[in-house]
Design a protein around this motif. Sequence first.
Motif, short mmCIF file in Angstrom:
data_model
loop_
_atom_site.label_atom_id
_atom_site.label_comp_id
_atom_site.label_asym_id
_atom_site.label_seq_id
_atom_site.Cartn_x
_atom_site.Cartn_y
_atom_site.Cartn_z
N MET A 54 0.83 -1.18 0.00
CA MET A 54 0.00 0.00 0.00
C MET A 54 0.88 1.24 0.00
N LYS A 55 0.31 2.34 -0.51
CA LYS A 55 1.04 3.60 -0.59
C LYS A 55 0.17 4.73 -0.05
N LEU A 56 0.81 5.66 0.63
CA LEU A 56 0.18 6.92 1.03
C LEU A 56 0.61 7.95 0.01
N ILE A 57 -0.34 8.48 -0.72
CA ILE A 57 -0.06 9.52 -1.71
C ILE A 57 -0.48 10.84 -1.12
N THR A 58 0.46 11.78 -1.10
CA THR A 58 0.21 13.11 -0.57
C THR A 58 0.40 14.10 -1.69
N ALA A 59 -0.56 15.02 -1.84
CA ALA A 59 -0.48 16.05 -2.87
C ALA A 59 -0.72 17.40 -2.24
N ILE A 60 0.09 18.36 -2.63
CA ILE A 60 -0.10 19.75 -2.24
C ILE A 60 -0.47 20.49 -3.53
N VAL A 61 -1.68 21.04 -3.58
CA VAL A 61 -2.17 21.67 -4.80
C VAL A 61 -2.79 23.03 -4.49
N LYS A 62 -3.03 23.80 -5.55
CA LYS A 62 -3.73 25.07 -5.40
C LYS A 62 -5.16 24.79 -4.96
N PRO A 63 -5.68 25.55 -4.00
CA PRO A 63 -7.01 25.26 -3.46
C PRO A 63 -8.11 25.26 -4.52
N TYR A 64 -8.03 26.10 -5.51
CA TYR A 64 -9.10 26.16 -6.50
C TYR A 64 -9.06 24.99 -7.48
N ARG A 65 -8.03 24.14 -7.42
CA ARG A 65 -7.96 22.93 -8.25
C ARG A 65 -8.47 21.69 -7.49
N LEU A 66 -8.89 21.88 -6.25
CA LEU A 66 -9.30 20.75 -5.42
C LEU A 66 -10.49 19.99 -6.02
N ASP A 67 -11.49 20.69 -6.53
CA ASP A 67 -12.65 20.01 -7.11
C ASP A 67 -12.26 19.14 -8.29
N GLU A 68 -11.34 19.62 -9.13
CA GLU A 68 -10.89 18.83 -10.28
C GLU A 68 -10.15 17.58 -9.82
N VAL A 69 -9.33 17.71 -8.78
CA VAL A 69 -8.60 16.56 -8.25
C VAL A 69 -9.57 15.55 -7.65
N LYS A 70 -10.55 16.02 -6.88
CA LYS A 70 -11.54 15.11 -6.30
C LYS A 70 -12.30 14.36 -7.38
N SER A 71 -12.68 15.04 -8.44
CA SER A 71 -13.40 14.39 -9.55
C SER A 71 -12.53 13.33 -10.22
N ALA A 72 -11.26 13.66 -10.43
CA ALA A 72 -10.35 12.70 -11.07
C ALA A 72 -10.18 11.46 -10.21
N LEU A 73 -10.06 11.63 -8.90
CA LEU A 73 -9.91 10.49 -8.01
C LEU A 73 -11.19 9.67 -7.94
#
Length: 112
Positions: free
Chosen positions: A1-20
Motif C-alpha cells: 500500500m502507498k500513502l499519496i500526498t499532494a499539495i495543490v492550489k485550493p481552486y484545483r481541489l474540485d478537479e482533483v476530487k473528480s479525477a480520483l
Amino acid sequence: MKLITAIVKPYRLDEVKSALRELGVHGMTVTEASGYGRQRGHTEVYRGAEYQVDLVPKARIEVVVGDGEADAVIDAVVKAARTGKIGDGKVWSVPVETVVRVRTGERGPDAL
C-alpha cells in the motif's frame, strides 16, 4: 500500500476530487495548508500598502491506495492539478506498512 500526498492550489481541489472519484478512490483526507516553494510567496497591495505574502494557501490531499493503483492515482492528480504556472504543487508517495479500519478492526487492503 502507498500513502499519496499532494499539495495543490485550493481552486484545483474540485478537479482533483473528480479525477480520483473516476478512478474509484473511495476516501481521502483534505486539509488546508500554507507554504512556499521556489516562488517564495508573492507581493500584494492592500489599501495602497504593498506587503509580502510569504506563505501561499494550498490544499493537502492524502489518499491510501494499493501498490498497483499508486501510479494511476499520481498521474490523475498531476493532470487535474496542473495549470502550467508556478506554484502548481507537489505529489509524492510513501510506503504504508499497516492500515486498520477502526470501526471493524479490518487490517491491510481490506481496511481501504
